[in-house]
Each structure stands twice: as C-alpha cells, then as structure tokens.
Design a protein around this motif. Structure first.
Motif, short mmCIF file in Angstrom:
data_model
loop_
_atom_site.label_atom_id
_atom_site.label_comp_id
_atom_site.label_asym_id
_atom_site.label_seq_id
_atom_site.Cartn_x
_atom_site.Cartn_y
_atom_site.Cartn_z
N THR A 131 6.63 29.53 93.02
CA THR A 131 5.91 29.90 94.24
C THR A 131 6.62 29.45 95.50
O THR A 131 6.42 30.03 96.57
CB THR A 131 4.50 29.28 94.24
N GLY A 132 7.48 28.45 95.41
CA GLY A 132 8.23 27.99 96.58
C GLY A 132 9.70 28.34 96.50
O GLY A 132 10.54 27.60 97.00
N TRP A 133 10.02 29.49 95.91
CA TRP A 133 11.42 29.85 95.62
C TRP A 133 12.31 29.89 96.85
O TRP A 133 13.53 29.70 96.77
CB TRP A 133 11.48 31.20 94.90
N ARG A 134 11.72 30.12 98.04
CA ARG A 134 12.55 30.24 99.24
C ARG A 134 13.27 28.92 99.58
O ARG A 134 14.31 28.92 100.21
CB ARG A 134 11.70 30.67 100.42
N ALA A 135 12.71 27.79 99.16
CA ALA A 135 13.32 26.49 99.49
C ALA A 135 14.73 26.40 98.91
O ALA A 135 15.69 26.09 99.62
CB ALA A 135 12.44 25.36 98.98
N ARG A 136 14.85 26.66 97.64
CA ARG A 136 16.17 26.60 96.99
C ARG A 136 17.07 27.71 97.52
O ARG A 136 18.26 27.50 97.77
CB ARG A 136 15.98 26.73 95.48
N ASN A 137 16.50 28.89 97.75
CA ASN A 137 17.28 30.04 98.19
C ASN A 137 17.91 29.79 99.56
O ASN A 137 19.06 30.15 99.81
CB ASN A 137 16.39 31.27 98.23
N ILE A 138 17.16 29.14 100.46
CA ILE A 138 17.65 28.92 101.82
C ILE A 138 18.46 27.64 101.93
O ILE A 138 19.53 27.62 102.55
CB ILE A 138 16.47 28.91 102.80
N LEU A 139 17.98 26.57 101.33
CA LEU A 139 18.69 25.29 101.44
C LEU A 139 19.93 25.23 100.57
O LEU A 139 20.82 24.42 100.81
CB LEU A 139 17.75 24.14 101.07
#
Length: 884
Positions: A716-724
């Motif tokens: 559900t928080g996939w954007r964290a790894r994708n952006i960082l």
C-alpha cells in the motif's frame, strides 16, 4: 574685620549644620537604603532563548529584551557618546558630581522647575536597580547615598558594564545590546555612528525619544548627542555633519530568529516553565538547545505545508478572500460574494482607477499574513495568466501552471470543471493569496485540512522534527503531541507482532475472506471489510500486512486473543485506557497521538526497545555554563547487552520471557563507544520479533514479485521505495472509516517518522478528488499509472505518505545504505509462495522467507498443491514511476 569674623563664623556654622543635616538625613533614611553589595553578584533578567541542536535561534521568551554585552564588546564610539551626553566626568567623581548638582540647583532656583536631574551614570544605575523615576527630593537623596555606596563597592568598569546592560531603552529593550537589535536588527558592532548616537540618547526619556515612537524627537536628540561628542573631541566636524544628516533607519525588530519553528519552541518553552516556573524561565537567561537540527526541522515543516496544499488543490479552489474593487453584483450570481474584513470602506472606491498602489498595499496589510501565503490583489489578466500586486508592493505575474489547478470547489467529494482561462478562476480586484512552490508563484488558499508530523531517533528518543499543523500563528494546537486520533491500519504492525509472539510466522496462511458476525446482544451483524473490498482467499501473513488486509488483522486478533492482544499493545507505550476491548482494535479504532505512534514504531526500528521521546538536549545558564544535559535511555540494537542482562538477573539465556521481565524491572547501565554511561531502555519485544515485523513493513513500501510470472503485487505504500530508491526503509499506511484520519508511519534504522492528515472536525471526511484534465495534460503519458494518486478517495497513501516521502528525501540524503542486521536465531528458508510450506522447487512459485528458529515449516508442499500464477489471466500493469 568686624563683619568678616561673623561671616566666617556663619559660614562655619552653615557647613557644620549642613554636614549635620546630611548625617542626620543619612541616618534617617539608612533603614530604607538597600545593600549595594548585591550588585557584585547581580543577575540580569535575561530572556530565555531556544536554539536548534546546531545552534540556530528558534525563539526567545521573556517580557524584557536583553542581550548582555561585555565592556570589551561595546564600540568605543558608543561609550564616548554615553559619557559625553550623560556623565562627562564619570571617571573623575565618586558617584556624585558636585558641579552637576550645583547646576541643577541653580536651574531650580532660577526657573522653579526640576528641569535638570544632575544624575551621574552611577546615580542612574542606582535608580534603575533600587528606585523609581518619580521626581522627589527624598528619592534624589536616596539616589545620592546609594550611588556613593556603589562607588565604594564596585569599580568604574563594573559600574559602566552594569549600566550598559541594565538601563531601560524603550520597546521592552533593556541594555544597549538589546536596543541595537530592537531598533536596527543588528549587533552593536555593526551600527553606524548615527545609529549609535540614536540609542545613546535614549536613557533620558526612552518612551519619547526612541526612533519608532518619536522619530522627530529622536533626530533632535541624536543631534544633541553628536554635538556633545563634538564638544568633547570624540568626533570630527565632518563625522558630525555626516551622522547628523543620516535618515532614520530604525524599525521594530524581533529577536534574530534563524529558524522559524514555533511548534518545537512552544513545546520546549512549556517544559522549561514546568521545571522552573514562568517567571524564572523567562528571566533566568537560560539557553535551551533542542534535539532537532535546523535543516531536518525545516524539511519536516516544508513537507507538511506542501502536502496540505497538494490535498487542498486536488479538491478545488474556494475563491477569493473578497474584492477591493470591481466586486461582482450579488444579484447576478447564486454564490455568496465574500466580504473583505478591513477598516477601509471599499464602497467609496469601486473601480481600479480609484486606488493608488500605496493605498492597495495599506489595505493588504490588514489581511492575515500566514506564511507562506502572501496577500495580493489581482490587477490584470491575460487569457492564461494574471498580474497581482502583493502586500510588499511587488508586482508579479502568475503563469497558467500556477493557475490551472484551480477548478471550483463544490464539496469535499465534488469539484467543478477544469478552468480553461484565467477569467474562469478570478478577476481584477479580487483579494487572493499567492505562494511560491519550486521557484514558481501560484494562486493559493489557506488549507482547511490539518496535518501533523513527528520524527525521532529510534535509538534514544531524541525528537528530530515536530510539526503540529499548517501554521502555529493560525492555530497553536499541536496535533503532533496533543491530538489523539484513530490510527487505522497503523495499528496493524503491532497486531502482527502479537501474532508472531504467539507462534505465527511470516508464512502463516490466513483466510482473506469476508467476515459476517452476528451480535445477538445488539441485533446487528459486524461485517469488517477490506479497503478496497477485494479478497484474496488464503494469503501469507507477510503479504497480508503489505496489502493491509483488514479481515486478516481481525482473524489474527482472534487467534491471539482480545485481552492478550490489548495487553501486548501496551508494551509499545500505548496507554491501556486508549485501547478498546473489542475486535475493532485490530482495525485501528484506538486513538493515539502521532508522537505515541512514532514511539511505538521506534520499538520495531530499534530491535525491540521502548525509548522515551525528548525535545531538549541541554540547558546552559546566561554565562554559557552547562546546567543540564539529556541522559536518555538507549536502545541496544548496536551493542551487546543481552549477556549482561541475563548475567545480572541470573537468568538462562534461552528463557526469553523471564529475561524480558527482568529487563523491564531494572535499569542497566552500559558504557557506549564514546565512554559515556547510557541508561539502557527496557526491551519490550525480542529482536527477532522486531526484525520480522520490520520485514513485513519493508514489503509494504515496495512492489513485489515478478510481473511476467504473474506474482507481482504492490504494497500500500509502494511509492516510498519507488521514489526514495532505497531498500533499507519500512512503513505502513493507515486510513480510518470514511477517511476521517489518514496516516503514514515508517522508518530507517536511524530515523522513524509519523505523519497524519485529517480535519480538526472529526466528523468531516477527507472526501475524494475527481479527475483534473489540466494536470493530466501536463504528463499525459504518465496518467495511466499516476491516476490513482490524483483521483479517488483519500487514504493514507494519497493524503499522508507524500509528506513522509518528501521529508525522508531530505533527511536520508546523506545517510548510507543501512539495512537492519539479521538477529541471532533467525533463519532464511525457501518456501512455496502459495502454501508457505517447504519446497524443493526453485522457480517463481517459491521465495525465501525469514523464520524464528524453531517456527519454520516442517512439511513440504505436494505437487498437487503447487499453484503457478503464470497460468492465470491478468490485466496490463501500469509501470510505476516517480510521481513527485
């Protein structure tokens, strides 16, 4: 001779009577005279100053503004100006100037008025410390005797230094160091001769002669000071002419704030008041250093403000604050025309031509100025741009990229059509807010939605950043520390921790299927649902947390037991009174503050230790001596203390429960690498449990599996790894019923942070955003995969997580890759992806999983149990890319 002898006798008797009178007066008033020996150890009332950990001033508290200076730090021209004006024979008399007294007496006899006081610097200092300003003979006599005593006790240097720091100089400034800051915003060393002469003239009548309250009187007084300096040969005629003709440059300045962090400052101020009391805290000259550094604190503030504006812009533009001119006819529209609350009668100047720029700026100064929002008036417009005049008198052009978001706000769930031209948004005469984002000015509004942010060091609880809302100057309520809101799915990591403690593993299979439980007592069925209402059937526990499956959390609670789970949650520092004793606790129905949630998450980040958040690192006195230094409890993730604890408690190393109990009931001191003794934090869960929960949370912030093999799924928080672009982070989203509260909590080994977004009105939902074609047109090729970030119901991933990501982009920029170390007794085994059993295969139907030694599966998957996802149909997957 017959007249001379009587005259001599009369003179002698007069002197004798005068001396007797003086002696008599002295003994008469002696009981009322204070002891001047206290001046040897005088403590000036200096305001409390609060700094960041790296020494940047955040705030200053205290009614009196004072910046103590040493005599050596004072410019020679200022000393000369003071002596020339106030006491030219300072180094010649003993506290009383007979010539000055005679001159004052003559003036009194001639005019009958007390025009001259004849006070030396010492007498002024005596009055300032011990007496009032009332013009009475008895006060003057007391002043004389006190001054004479002071000269016996103190040196001239000590008297002059006390005078420079004690004297009142207007606008709550005491001492010349403070006056330089209040009137000119500079230290004494940077003032010009004209400015030094201005403040040197203040002691006579600070309320009337200061350059803010009485600029004309101040100029005249400055001239007097400069003339006296010229008479005493302290300056040349050329210097006099130049300084006397300088314009007045003074304006009221606050303290030299370097980092505007009012929520952090307010917390520290209240802690100091609690310890020392309000009066002592505000006048004791304490220098208080926060645990937060300037850059990390500012990064958190910027992340929160940007995030709240992003939410606000998704939901539409609510219109101008009012109209300065060209106001619409109220009868021509169904909408209520906003009225500008200013003292000016706007009806007298209905058109733009009736206003000058200066008049417009004056009206704008009455509009609330809440940074980063800048009050402005629309002065003109083109098809896709507008020109505004802001409160600072600066004309700016706002391009279409700063306007195109502003479709009409209808409700929190509905927005109007996308604007096509600037006239669809505003018109000349409208009073609006503008703000700057990434170097571009854009139309803006004050967000009604609220937010909070807290970041702390999971090893020792030092708070790295705290933000209590959009603006402290709008609302002083600190939502990071004071607001308790339902945490939603942010509670799940702790529920899963309880499950692991009860024997579950990351590969345990739980049925992700709807629950329909009839309650005979209420006559109502409880039907907890996933969000979205999608069900995967039997699912591994790691994947269930990563996808935040609600019904799985309920089933785990039932497996562990309600009472046992509730008790287990208190290990993380949650107040048991805040934990409801019903199954909704598994879905986050309990209410906690962001600080409490961050502290609980730190237990997972640091290997199982409950630290205590603290905001102050050290306190110095007014002379810079250290009075207090924080000595927090430390987590043991980077030291070897288990053997020490077991030895001290005489407990077998494999008796984990008894060992934890011993750690909770004793303080163990350990010397760390810098040879300072640290108090050890209690270990509340095992390092193995913390590691396994952290592993599941790392799954939640990334995409998983292989798309081509159809094992792909997104946390559900996939954007964290994708952006960082980091694999050493973990996190968890959180959303409550009807999206009233949204959360994101996550951590790196050295930093844990929690962010919350919601309305202060707990009954108001965050709503949903509809499609904004203007934003899509900017990046049409990306809409297929970013659409869910721009449209749809608000949740933790959309509303809260972006602030966490932006903060971590800055906070982790210089931190090296630092994965969590694998604790002892953790094994890694290949298992079947579907059943969680051991497998002899090594293809895409398998994966490696971590287990606590002794809990790993013992049976192998049968061939007929193996499910090959590649044989299933699937839809085209949008490629995840950066959306920020």
């Amino acid at each position: 001779m017959k007249y001379i002898k009587p005259l001599i006798l009369l003179a002698f008797l007069s002197v004798l009577l005068g001396c007797a009178a003086v002696v008599g007066i002295y003994f008469y008033i002696k009981p009322d005279l204070p002891s001047v020996t206290v001046l040897k150890d005088v403590r000036l009332q200096t305001p409390m100053q609060i700094y960041t950990k790296d020494g940047k001033l955040i705030s200053q508290y205290g009614v009196k503004r004072r910046i103590p200076v040493k005599l050596e730090e004072v410019p020679e021209q200022l000393i000369n100006a003071i002596l020339a004006t106030e006491d030219s024979r300072f180094y010649e008399h003993h506290g009383i100037d007979p010539i000055g007294i005679a001159r004052a007496a003559l003036s009194l006899v001639v005019t009958g008025e007390k025009k001259q006081g004849a006070s030396t610097l010492t007498m002024q200092l005596a009055r300032g410390f011990f007496l009032s300003r009332e013009k009475t003979y008895i006060r003057k006599i007391k002043e004389i005797f006190i001054a004479w005593h002071m000269e016996q006790v103190l040196s001239k240097k000590e008297i002059l230094e006390l005078y420079l720091n004690k004297i009142e100089l207007g606008h709550r400034s005491f001492g010349f160091g403070a006056a330089a800051q209040v009137y000119f915003g500079k230290p004494l060393s940077e003032l010009t001769l004209a400015q030094l002469a201005t403040i040197a003239g203040l002691p006579k009548a600070p309320s009337l002669l200061n350059p803010i309250s009485g600029p004309e009187q101040s100029v005249e007084r400055r001239r007097v000071v400069l003339l006296r300096m010229l008479d005493e040969n302290y300056i040349t005629k050329a210097e006099f002419d130049e300084a006397a003709n300088q314009p007045v440059t003074a304006r009221k300045h606050g303290a030299e704030i370097e980092v505007d962090a009012p929520y952090l400052a307010d917390i520290i101020y209240n802690e100091m008041v609690e310890i020392y009391g309000k009066e002592e805290a505000e006048t004791g000259g304490y220098q208080v250093f926060a645990t937060a550094t300037a850059d990390v604190q500012l990064a958190a503030q910027k992340a929160v403000v940007r995030n709240l504006h992003d939410y606000d812009e998704r939901h539409g533009y609510k219109g101008p604050l009012g109209y300065l001119f060209n106001a619409p006819d109220p009868t021509s529209t169904d909408d209520k025309i906003p009225q500008l609350s200013v003292s000016v009668d706007l009806s007298e100047k209905p058109s733009q031509q009736d206003w000058t720029e200066d008049e417009i700026v004056e009206v704008l100064r009455e509009v609330p100025y809440i940074k980063p929002l800048v009050p402005s008036v629309v002065m003109g417009m083109e098809e896709k741009s507008i020109t505004v005049l802001d409160v600072n008198g600066v004309s700016r052009t706002i391009a279409w990229t700063g306007l195109d978001w502003a479709r009409r706000y209808i409700t929190d769930f509905r927005q109007g059509d996308e604007p096509e031209t600037a006239s669809d948004i505003t018109q000349p005469g409208a009073v609006i807010y503008i703000r700057q984002q990434e170097g571009e000015w854009r139309i803006a509004q004050l967000p009604e939605v609220s937010g909070a942010f807290i970041a702390l060091n999971p090893q020792n609880g030092a708070v790295e950043a705290v933000v209590g809302g959009y603006s402290f100057y709008q609302s002083q309520f600190n939502r990071a520390t004071q607001a308790k809101r339902q945490v939603g799915s942010n509670i799940k990591p702790f529920i899963y921790s309880a499950a692991i403690d009860s024997g579950y593993t990351l590969a345990s299979i739980i049925n992700d299927a709807p629950i329909n439980q009839w309650n005979a007592a209420t006559g109502v069925a409880w039907r907890p649902q996933n969000s979205p209402a999608e069900y995967d059937g039997p699912i591994r526990m790691r994947k269930a947390l990563g996808k935040s499956k609600n019904v799985v959390s309920v089933r785990l609670l039932r497996g562990v037991g309600l009472r046992k789970t509730a008790d287990y949650l208190t290990r993380f520092g949650f107040d048991p009174d805040d934990i409801p004793l019903d199954e909704t606790v598994s879905l986050g129905s309990s209410s906690h503050s962001p600080l409490e949630v961050a502290r609980a998450m730190a237990v997972i980040a640091n290997g199982g230790y409950l630290i205590n958040p603290h905001f102050i690192s050290r306190v110095l006195d007014e002379t810079g001596n250290e009075l207090w230094k924080a000595n927090p409890v430390w987590a043991c993730a980077r030291c070897s203390r288990d053997a020490e604890v077991a030895k001290a408690a005489d407990i077998a190393d494999d008796d984990i429960e008894a060992k934890l109990e011993a750690q909770l009931n004793q303080d163990v001191l350990l010397a760390n690498s810098d040879n300072e003794e640290k108090m050890m934090a209690p270990q509340v869960i095992t390092p193995q449990n913390a590691f396994l929960v952290g592993e599941m949370m790392r799954t939640a912030v990334r995409t998983n599996g292989n798309w081509n093999k159809k094992t792909y799924w997104m946390g559900t928080g996939w954007r964290a790894r994708n952006i960082l672009q980091r694999t050493d982070i973990a996190g968890k989203t959180g959303t409550t019923n009807d999206s009233r509260d949204t959360w994101f909590s996550g951590f790196h080994r050295d930093l844990v942070a929690t962010t919350w977004v919601g309305f202060d009105n707990m009954g108001r939902q965050l709503g949903r955003a509809t499609r904004n074609q203007n934003l899509i047109n900017r990046n049409p090729e990306k809409f297929n995969w970013i659409g869910n970030a721009l449209i749809g119901t608000e949740d933790g991933a959309k509303a809260a997580e972006p602030a966490w990501i932006r903060f971590m982009q800055h906070a982790l920029a210089d931190k090296p890759y630092s994965p969590m170390p694998v604790p002892e007794k953790i094994v890694r085994i290949r298992i079947d992806r579907t059943t969680g059993k051991l497998t002899r295969r090594s293809d895409h139907t398998t994966l490696f999983e971590y287990f606590l030694q002794g809990t790993e599966p013992t049976s192998y998957v049968r061939d007929d149990e193996v499910v090959d996802p590649a044989e299933k149909d699937t839809t085209t997957r949008p490629e995840p890319e950066e959306i920020f």
